[in-house]
Structures are given as C-alpha cells and as structure tokens.
Design a protein around this motif. Structure first.
Motif, PDB file in Angstrom:
ATOM      1  N   CYS A 227       0.844  -1.192   0.000  1.00 23.87           N
ATOM      2  CA  CYS A 227       0.000   0.000   0.000  1.00 23.87           C
ATOM      3  C   CYS A 227       0.886   1.251   0.000  1.00 23.87           C
ATOM      4  CB  CYS A 227      -0.910  -0.013   1.229  1.00 23.87           C
ATOM      5  SG  CYS A 227      -0.019   0.280   2.770  1.00 23.87           S
TER       6      CYS A 227
ATOM      7  N   GLY B  84       1.577   3.108   2.474  1.00 21.88           N
ATOM      8  CA  GLY B  84       2.459   3.054   3.645  1.00 21.88           C
ATOM      9  C   GLY B  84       3.691   2.208   3.362  1.00 21.88           C
ATOM     10  N   CYS B  85       3.487   1.068   2.701  1.00 26.52           N
ATOM     11  CA  CYS B  85       4.610   0.191   2.335  1.00 26.52           C
ATOM     12  C   CYS B  85       5.573   0.943   1.417  1.00 26.52           C
ATOM     13  CB  CYS B  85       4.105  -1.049   1.616  1.00 26.52           C
ATOM     14  SG  CYS B  85       3.013  -2.118   2.575  1.00 26.52           S
TER      15      CYS B  85
ATOM     16  N   CYS C 135       4.676  -1.941   8.087  1.00 25.40           N
ATOM     17  CA  CYS C 135       3.446  -1.239   7.697  1.00 25.40           C
ATOM     18  C   CYS C 135       2.241  -1.884   8.383  1.00 25.40           C
ATOM     19  CB  CYS C 135       3.274  -1.283   6.181  1.00 25.40           C
ATOM     20  SG  CYS C 135       1.824  -0.347   5.633  1.00 25.40           S
TER      21      CYS C 135
ATOM     22  N   CYS D 185      -0.614  -2.200   7.424  1.00 24.18           N
ATOM     23  CA  CYS D 185      -1.583  -2.848   6.515  1.00 24.18           C
ATOM     24  C   CYS D 185      -1.520  -4.368   6.627  1.00 24.18           C
ATOM     25  CB  CYS D 185      -1.339  -2.418   5.071  1.00 24.18           C
ATOM     26  SG  CYS D 185       0.062  -3.219   4.257  1.00 24.18           S
TER      27      CYS D 185
HETATM   28 ZN   LIG Z   1       1.230  -1.345   3.650  1.00 20.71          ZN
END
Ligand SMILES: [Zn+2]
Length: 419
Positions: A298, A300-301, A383, A385
């Motif tokens: 995502c 964030g990653c 992350c 996620c």
């Molecule tokens: Zn992520």
C-alpha cells in the motif's frame, strides 16, 4: 445454447488440416488435424443454430452426431466457443438494447478472449453495469480515466474534485474547452454521462450495503483467498460507501500519485476498498500500485520502503508537500492520455475479476524514451496494513499455472484434435 466460434479471432489455415484461431501470442490457438467436412461444419458454428441443428447439419456433411458433439466440446475446451444466447437474464436484457450493445461490441469481443467460458464475455460485460467506481481528481489524467471507465460500460463512475476547470485541465477525451470556469465535479459528471453507452439513472440507487464477496473484482476465488471477502462486512463499514468496487486516485498534482500520503487513504484501508494510483509527475507517467488492502503493498509500504533506501526521502517529501503548489504541472498531453488509458485498462481488468500487473508494482514511463518499466512495490514488514505478514501475498492472486500457460503459449500446432 447457440454455439459460436468466437468472432474476435481471425481464422487461418496453417496447412490443409491445421487451423489457427487468432494472430497474437497471448490468445492464439491452433487446432488440428481437421478434415474438410469438419472444417465445413466449423463455418456453421456461428450462433444461429443449436446443437441439435448442428448435428443435423453434420449428418448432411457425413459427420456422425458424436463427432459434432466432440468438435463443440473441443472448441469449448480450447476457449474458442461463445454461447450466442447464454449469460442469463442480464445478458438477455443487454441484447435487447442493441444500440447499447453495438457501442460495447469491441469490449465484449475483448472480454470473450480474456474469459474462456462460452458465456464469460457477456457475463463480465453485464457485471460492469453493476459496478461503482470513484475517481479522485478531474485533471488531464483523472477526467479521462473516468470517461474511459464510463464508456466501457461501468455502471456508475463518480468523480470527486474541487475548484473550477482551468484551461490546463482540458484534454481530448477528458474535460472539454467549453467547461473552463465550470465547477470541476459538475463538469466531470457531465463528461461521464456523455460517455456512457446508456443513460444511467439520474438519482443514485437507494443505499445498499454490499458484502465484499458481491463486488465484482472480489467475487473470484482469488478475491476470497486474498481475504477481501468479508473485510468490508455488510453493516459495520467505517468508510461511508461500502459499495465502491474500486477507487482510482488520479490527483492533478502528480506528486500525490507518485508519493501518496498513507493518511489520505486510511478510510480505504480500513474498509478494504481496492485503490489504484495514476498520474504524471514532472514528465514521468505512473500507473500503480493497485492496492488490495492487506494483500498487496500500500501507500504506507511504498513510503517505508523508499525511506529505507533513501534516508533523506522523508525530509525531501515534507518539503515538497509543504511547498507552494506548482502553478504549472509538467504534464505532456500525450503522456497524460497514455497514463489515463493504461490506468483505466488496469482498473477494468481488476473489475472484471483479473489481477493486472499493477498489483505489487508501479509502472513508470518517463519522457522522452517512453518505455514502460515496472518498479516492484514490496509489502513492508513495519506497515500496519499487514500485507507483509501474509508471506508472499500476491501468490494468492496469481492465476493457476495451467491457465497462465494457456494464454501465453507460442503459436505452434501443438493443440491437436483427434477426429
Ligand atoms: Zn502497507
């Protein structure tokens, strides 16, 4: 059932007994050996006759009934057969709207190649009519993506953006010159309506909570394996609209697509809403990543990975984000068009139940060479996620190996039909 050899593929004889359907490597199939009587029957498999009538025609050509059945099942196995009358009630309804279907025939023919089942193409096309997509951003890229999705039969395309249309937003296929000065969202809404093959209802349909497994793109085995079913649940979704099958983020400022802010997509991550980034930043076009929350990398990653490779990245990003917004974006019109087209195609592939190459990767195309390059985007272990904790998350989204093999094989007469 009224079988029809898929009209999407050109037919040609490699020799006296071997027929090739299709030209390109991805979708061509070779069948043989085939005797002249069977070849004659092939011409009659055009959607105007049921199996019984085809058997009768076969007898006239000296072919026994089981031979005709064998031919039909072999064609179906090879993914070469359409059912001209199948696909259930939605397909029957669409066929009655010939002016709508005529607009979408090239899309239907294309879908018939992607889905090997005899009613796969028409089912996918009718499923698009029930899909809802949101496009965020109505600049050169975003408005064109919305127009393409609407024109391709996506039932509802909402475009969100603020302010008024500026001359620089105008693009062929996107917002027209007459729209300058109008509110961007109003103008984009009119564009979407104008591009739709049929007039959508003016008023939104009554709110209905859809479970994730009902959403096209998530109703496949792949979607269930990736855990997208049930993530959105049916009642307790924090994001305001669980009916969205996909959000396309195509901000007018390309930086927000190239280095997306994870905080802005927190509601989509929470609700498990798939989202795709697209834009042009300083002469480089980007498509992807397609984020399948919890299953693929995502924003964030992306952010964490970049900061790991470049210690100065967070500091640079803070400056770019807080700086005065650019009065003029370096956004080549041709590049904007190709980014919009590719992003829309990736979105459609996902909505149709596939897994396009933007999941887990960002495709970049810089001027002036314009060669598309994949930049892998890996899930980051830190992350929230959780995609990294799924092992190799995209494995569960990949097609089974045997299907992959079928669609990428060389065109060689190795498909044999013993008759
Ligand atoms: Zn992520």
């Amino acid at each position: 059932m009224h079988p029809r050899v898929k009209p999407a593929l050109r037919r040609g004889w490699r020799d006296l007994t071997t027929v090739q359907f299709g030209v390109t490597r991805a979708h061509a199939v070779v069948l043989g050996p085939m005797d002249p009587a069977t070849a004659g029957l092939l011409d009659l498999v055009d959607g105007t006759r049921g199996p019984a009538m085809l058997r009768a025609e076969g007898e006239r050509l000296g072919l026994p009934g089981h031979h005709v059945d064998q031919l039909l099942s072999r064609l179906a196995e090879a993914g070469l057969l359409d059912d001209a009358t199948g696909g259930g009630e939605p397909a029957a309804a669409l066929r009655k709207h010939t002016e709508v279907l005529d607009r979408l025939r090239p899309d239907l023919a294309s879908l018939s190649l992607v889905d090997r089942e005899p009613t796969g193409g028409i089912r996918k096309l009718t499923a698009r009519r029930g899909v809802r997509v949101q496009v965020r951003g109505a600049g050169r890229v975003g408005a064109t993506i919305a127009a393409v999705l609407s024109g391709a039969g996506v039932g509802r395309v909402d475009v969100l953006d603020g302010g008024r249309v500026e001359p620089a937003d105008v693009a062929p296929g996107g917002l027209p010159a007459e729209a300058v000065g109008e509110r961007r969202d109003d103008s984009a809404r009119r564009l979407v309506r104008r591009c739709a093959p049929e007039r959508p209802p003016r008023r939104p349909r009554p709110f209905r909570s859809a479970s994730r497994s009902e959403l096209p793109g998530c109703d496949t085995e792949l979607g269930r394996k990736a855990g997208l079913d049930g993530r959105a649940g049916s009642t307790q979704v924090p994001y305001e609209d669980p009916g969205l099958s996909l959000v396309v983020l195509a901000p007018r400022d390309g930086l927000a697509a190239y280095a997306p802010d994870p905080r802005l997509v927190a509601p989509f991550m929470d609700s498990g809403t798939p989202h795709l980034y697209a834009g042009v930043l300083e002469g480089t076009g980007v498509v992807g990543p397609l984020v399948l929350p919890g299953a693929s990398a995502c924003a964030g990653c992306l952010d964490l990975g970049r900061a790991e490779r470049d210690m100065a990245w967070p500091r640079m990003l803070a400056q770019w984000r807080s700086g005065r917004s650019r009065p003029v974006q370096a956004c080549d019109l041709g590049l904007a068009g190709t980014v919009a087209g590719l992003a829309a195609a990736h979105a459609l592939a996902f909505l149709d139940g596939g897994l396009p190459a933007s999941a887990g990767a960002r495709w970049e195309v810089p001027l002036p060479e314009l060669d598309w390059r994949p930049e892998p985007v890996e899930p980051h272990p830190d992350c929230p996620c959780g995609a990294a904790r799924r092992g190799n998350p995209l494995d569960v989204w990949e097609e089974p190996a045997d299907e992959r093999e079928d669609t990428s094989k060389e065109v060689e007469p190795h498909e044999t039909m013993a008759l």
